[in-house]
Enzyme design. Structure first.
Site, mmCIF file in Angstrom:
data_model
loop_
_atom_site.group_PDB
_atom_site.id
_atom_site.type_symbol
_atom_site.label_atom_id
_atom_site.label_comp_id
_atom_site.label_asym_id
_atom_site.label_seq_id
_atom_site.Cartn_x
_atom_site.Cartn_y
_atom_site.Cartn_z
ATOM 1 N N ASP A 47 -7.391 17.875 -71.260
ATOM 2 C CA ASP A 47 -7.713 16.531 -70.799
ATOM 3 C C ASP A 47 -7.850 16.521 -69.277
ATOM 4 O OD1 ASP A 47 -7.537 15.579 -73.368
ATOM 5 O OD2 ASP A 47 -5.457 14.923 -73.172
ATOM 6 N N TYR A 75 3.021 24.414 -73.465
ATOM 7 C CA TYR A 75 2.798 23.343 -72.493
ATOM 8 C C TYR A 75 4.113 22.907 -71.857
ATOM 9 C CZ TYR A 75 -1.728 22.590 -74.842
ATOM 10 O OH TYR A 75 -2.982 22.746 -75.367
ATOM 11 N N ASP A 89 -1.093 8.461 -72.638
ATOM 12 C CA ASP A 89 -0.800 9.086 -71.348
ATOM 13 C C ASP A 89 -0.924 8.050 -70.241
ATOM 14 O OD1 ASP A 89 -3.544 8.819 -70.667
ATOM 15 O OD2 ASP A 89 -4.008 10.799 -71.470
ATOM 16 N N ARG A 181 0.221 14.691 -76.531
ATOM 17 C CA ARG A 181 0.349 13.238 -76.328
ATOM 18 C C ARG A 181 0.973 12.584 -77.560
ATOM 19 N NH1 ARG A 181 -5.144 11.056 -75.574
ATOM 20 N NH2 ARG A 181 -5.798 13.061 -76.399
#
Length: 305
Positions: A47, A75, A89, A181
């Site tokens: 993203d 991550y 987000d 997310r």
């Protein structure tokens, strides 16, 4: 007359540290221009808000970029508790604000334990999944919601790194198709107050780690030769596959699109293999029989030699 492709015939893999605020394609195109490469592609999007590891493939390496689409990833994410957003987000609009209960590391760890292993996720509307040829995020921006199928993903590990007031940082090791997310939102709901991502950084994808990453700014400061020296060879993308060394006659048959007789040992039929001749990577073949390998995806340069 065929139109000549502009740029240099550069082959290799760059481990790019994607900056925040650029789409994966924008970052890719900036790297391609720095290398003046004819052709470039990446191995799975990040993203615009996210940073970190984005393997970029130049030239013939793009033939093997799909090998990383199924790779596991790691991550680091920062969550803001008590606030949910339209996108999950910090770039979305606030949907709801709720009070954050008193939390300590033990109570967060207890919730995180519920998300380790195989879990179900509903892909977010703000995702690159397509519906009738259009990415879901485009439809979401038009205010549309499309029914999505729940998918099963695996969270190999998720652990708390830091707790600071109403924000905390975690590290997650996940299978392909896992939306961090969505994981953040689901953890927030399990904590009773909701949450959204405020930062996301990819640290690992398949065999590649953050250790070898380079920023666009660093690349801009290099001379051409130094920039080239930071490219990894193409076969790093397929290093997880078994390899076979072929003699000159077999290499000639394979690079001309014909199967060749080869000793394949215990490899099963339909196994994909790396092919080498005189130490040079030729591309990929597939075991077609007990003593036969057929070409699968070979380098153009191998066929020309």
């Amino acid at each position: 007359m065929a139109r000549r492709r502009r740029g240099l015939p550069i082959d290799g893999v760059l481990l790019l540290d994607k900056p925040q605020g650029l789409s994966s394609n924008q970052a890719l195109q900036r790297a391609r221009r720095l290398y003046q490469a004819q052709k470039a592609g990446h191995t799975g999007t990040l993203d615009p808000m996210a940073t970190g590891l984005l393997p970029v493939c130049f030239g013939e390496a793009t033939k093997f970029s799909s090998q990383l689409l199924d790779a596991d990833k790691v991550y680091r994410a920062r969550l803001r508790l008590g606030v949910t957003t339209t996108t999950g987000d910090a770039e979305g609009e606030v949907l709801q604000e709720r009070p954050v209960p008193a939390l300590d590391e033990a109570s967060i760890e207890a919730v995180l334990a519920r998300f380790r292993g195989e879990i179900e996720q509903l892909p977010p509307m703000y995702s690159a999944l397509k519906h009738q040829g259009r990415p879901l995020y485009e439809l979401a921006r038009e205010g549309k919601t499309i029914e999505r199928a729940v998918r099963r993903v695996t969270v190999y590990d998720v652990r708390l790194l830091a707790l600071e007031g109403e924000e905390f940082t975690l590290e997650a090791s996940v299978s392909k198709g896992t939306y961090i997310r969505t994981l953040a939102e689901d953890i927030g709901e399990a904590l009773g107050c909701g949450a959204h991502l405020t930062a996301l950084r990819r640290l690992k994808t398949g065999p590649f780690t953050a250790e070898g990453m380079l920023t666009l700014e660093a690349l801009e400061g290099f001379e051409d030769a130094e920039r080239q020296a930071h490219l990894l060879p193409m076969d790093v993308l397929v290093a997880h596959l078994p390899s076979l060394t072929v003699a000159a006659d077999a290499a000639k048959r394979l690079t001309h699109g014909q199967p060749a007789r080869l000793e394949v040992g215990a490899l099963a039929v339909e196994s994909t293999v790396r092919l080498y001749h005189d130490g040079a990577f030729l591309g990929l073949g597939v075991v077609a029989g007990p003593q036969e390998v057929a070409p699968k995806r070979l380098l153009s340069s191998a066929a020309a030699s």
